[in-house]
Design an enzyme around this catalytic site. Structure first.
Site, PDB file in Angstrom:
ATOM      1  CE  LYS A  10      -3.999  -2.056   2.374  1.00  0.00           C
ATOM      2  NZ  LYS A  10      -4.910  -1.905   3.549  1.00  0.00           N
ATOM      3  CE1 TYR A  50      -9.558  -2.637   0.812  1.00  0.00           C
ATOM      4  CE2 TYR A  50      -8.598  -0.873  -0.485  1.00  0.00           C
ATOM      5  CZ  TYR A  50      -8.455  -1.946   0.371  1.00  0.00           C
ATOM      6  OH  TYR A  50      -7.208  -2.336   0.799  1.00  0.00           O
ATOM      7  CG  ASN A 113      -3.525  -1.859   7.055  1.00  0.00           C
ATOM      8  OD1 ASN A 113      -3.429  -1.553   5.872  1.00  0.00           O
ATOM      9  ND2 ASN A 113      -4.548  -2.523   7.548  1.00  0.00           N
ATOM     10  CG  HIS A 116      -5.569  -6.231   0.057  1.00  0.00           C
ATOM     11  ND1 HIS A 116      -6.775  -6.191   0.716  1.00  0.00           N
ATOM     12  CD2 HIS A 116      -5.679  -7.193  -0.904  1.00  0.00           C
ATOM     13  CE1 HIS A 116      -7.583  -7.093   0.162  1.00  0.00           C
ATOM     14  NE2 HIS A 116      -6.949  -7.706  -0.820  1.00  0.00           N
ATOM     15  CD  GLU A 127      -9.193  -9.198  -3.145  1.00  0.00           C
ATOM     16  OE1 GLU A 127     -10.049  -8.884  -2.296  1.00  0.00           O
ATOM     17  OE2 GLU A 127      -8.039  -9.565  -2.833  1.00  0.00           O
TER      18      GLU A 127
END
Ligand code: GDP
Length: 139
Positions: A10, A50, A113, A116, A127
């Site tokens: 990320k 998302y 964070n 993913h 995905e």
């Protein structure tokens, strides 16, 4: 059972030049990086990706975060790759993540964070297909 999962390094991590360090943790855990590409996600891609969180209060913030800097999208392959990568990532909130996990080592907060990983084999397929053609994946 050998399977594949989808991973994203990320923006908080790419911004801090942590791609290599995170890949080292992934590879040391026995997961093989069989496809990888650095991209700038579009707002539409982030919103679609998302979509399941659309009604959550942090959705707008999450989408803005995911398009704020480049990300690295990856396909990981290995024994029970979906569950294994969830283990290697650690808990969503780095304050609750176990020692040695990517989020414990590198994440800044519950939002920023660092990684993913797909939460099921079915979602992994969906995905992966959002970001890779079958011919991009070299197992
Ligand atoms: P994951 O499967 O461990 O990534 O966690 P979730 O599916 O619950 O959430 C998806 C992502 O939304 C997380 O990885 C965070 O980046 C983000 N997120 C979850 N909870 C929060 C929150 O309370 N605040 C913000 N800003 N982001 C959150």
């Amino acid at each position: 059972m050998t399977e594949r999962t989808f991973s994203i390094i990320k923006p908080d991590a790419t911004k801090r030049n942590l791609t290599g360090k995170i890949n080292a943790v992934i590879e040391e855990a026995g997961l093989r990086i069989v496809a990888q590409r650095r991209i700038r996600m579009t707002q539409e891609e982030a919103e679609d990706f998302y979509d399941v969180h659309r009604e959550r209060p942090f959705y707008g913030e999450l989408v803005e975060f995911m398009i704020s800097e480049p990300v690295v999208v990856q396909v990981l392959e290995g024994e029970n790759a979906v569950a294994r990568y969830r283990e290697v990532m650690g808990a969503t909130n780095p304050a609750q993540a176990a020692d040695g996990t990517i989020r414990k080592l590198f994440a800044l907060s519950v939002g920023e964070n660092s990684v993913h990983g797909s939460d099921s084999a079915d979602n992994a397929k969906i995905e992966i297909a959002q970001f890779f053609d079958a011919s991009d994946i070299v197992g």
